[in-house]
Structure formats: C-alpha cells, structure tokens
Design a protein around this motif. Structure first.
Motif, short mmCIF file in Angstrom:
data_model
loop_
_atom_site.label_atom_id
_atom_site.label_comp_id
_atom_site.label_asym_id
_atom_site.label_seq_id
_atom_site.Cartn_x
_atom_site.Cartn_y
_atom_site.Cartn_z
N UNK A 18 -1.47 -3.08 3.94
CA UNK A 18 -2.32 -4.24 3.68
C UNK A 18 -3.79 -3.86 3.56
N UNK A 19 -4.12 -2.58 3.77
CA UNK A 19 -5.49 -2.11 3.62
C UNK A 19 -6.31 -2.04 4.90
N UNK A 20 -5.71 -2.35 6.04
CA UNK A 20 -6.43 -2.27 7.32
C UNK A 20 -6.53 -0.81 7.77
N UNK A 21 -7.65 -0.47 8.38
CA UNK A 21 -7.80 0.90 8.87
C UNK A 21 -7.15 1.03 10.25
N UNK A 22 -6.77 2.26 10.57
CA UNK A 22 -6.09 2.54 11.83
C UNK A 22 -6.84 3.59 12.61
N UNK A 23 -6.42 3.81 13.80
CA UNK A 23 -6.97 4.86 14.65
C UNK A 23 -5.96 6.01 14.69
N UNK A 51 10.04 3.11 6.03
CA UNK A 51 9.79 2.15 7.10
C UNK A 51 8.39 2.40 7.66
N UNK A 52 7.61 1.32 7.75
CA UNK A 52 6.26 1.42 8.31
C UNK A 52 6.16 0.43 9.46
N UNK A 66 5.32 -4.38 15.03
CA UNK A 66 5.70 -5.14 13.84
C UNK A 66 6.13 -4.16 12.76
N UNK A 67 7.02 -4.63 11.88
CA UNK A 67 7.49 -3.80 10.76
C UNK A 67 7.01 -4.41 9.44
N UNK A 68 6.56 -3.55 8.53
CA UNK A 68 6.10 -3.98 7.21
C UNK A 68 7.33 -4.19 6.33
N UNK A 69 7.45 -5.39 5.75
CA UNK A 69 8.58 -5.70 4.88
C UNK A 69 8.19 -6.83 3.95
N UNK A 70 8.44 -6.66 2.67
CA UNK A 70 8.17 -7.72 1.70
C UNK A 70 6.71 -8.12 1.64
N UNK A 71 5.80 -7.19 1.88
CA UNK A 71 4.38 -7.49 1.78
C UNK A 71 3.78 -8.16 3.00
N UNK A 72 4.54 -8.19 4.13
CA UNK A 72 4.04 -8.84 5.36
C UNK A 72 4.47 -8.05 6.57
N UNK A 73 3.80 -8.31 7.68
CA UNK A 73 4.20 -7.74 8.98
C UNK A 73 5.13 -8.71 9.68
N UNK A 74 6.25 -8.22 10.16
CA UNK A 74 7.22 -9.03 10.92
C UNK A 74 7.44 -8.42 12.27
#
Length: 74
Positions: A18-23, A51-52, A66-74
């Motif tokens: 989604x473009x968010x930065x991480x540590x 799988x992300x 949360x798991x990334x799926x279909x363009x969203x976090x679930x």
C-alpha cells in the motif's frame, strides 16, 4: 533485534504493497514492550512475495497481525 539479518526464507520489506514505510529495527525494554511511543509496522514476506504479512507493534505492548489480500489488509 536486527531484523535485516534474519534468515530462513523470510524477507522483510521496507515498503508495503500500500506504500507505507516500515522499520527494519525494533527495540524492546526489559518488560518486553516496544521502546517506541508510536506504532511500528514490520512487513514480512516469503521470497516469492506470495504472502505478505504486517506485524504492528504498539508502544504499550500490543501486537496485531494482518495479511495483504485483494488490495487490503485483513
């Protein structure tokens, strides 16, 4: 804990889908709580990026996954 050096087929992303930065680093105090006052996002993936996952560590000690799926976090 230095996450960048972790091995075993898991990769850590510096930016999530989604473009968010991480540590790539996170620190804990003696009580096991994050030393950061703000939430810290860590993104894990397999080498093929099939799988992300997002691990969100909150300052008071809470953790969410949360798991990334279909363009969203679930």
């Amino acid at each position: 804990v230095d996450l960048a050096g972790y091995r075993g087929g898991v990769s850590f992303l510096s930016i999530d889908p989604a473009g968010s930065s991480a540590k790539t680093r996170i620190a804990f105090n003696r009580q096991g709580m994050s030393t950061s006052a703000a939430e810290v996002d860590i993104f894990l993936t397999d080498q093929a990026k099939h799988a992300i996952y997002r691990l969100r560590v909150l300052g008071p000690g809470g953790i969410s996954v949360a798991r990334w799926s279909g363009g969203r976090w679930y």
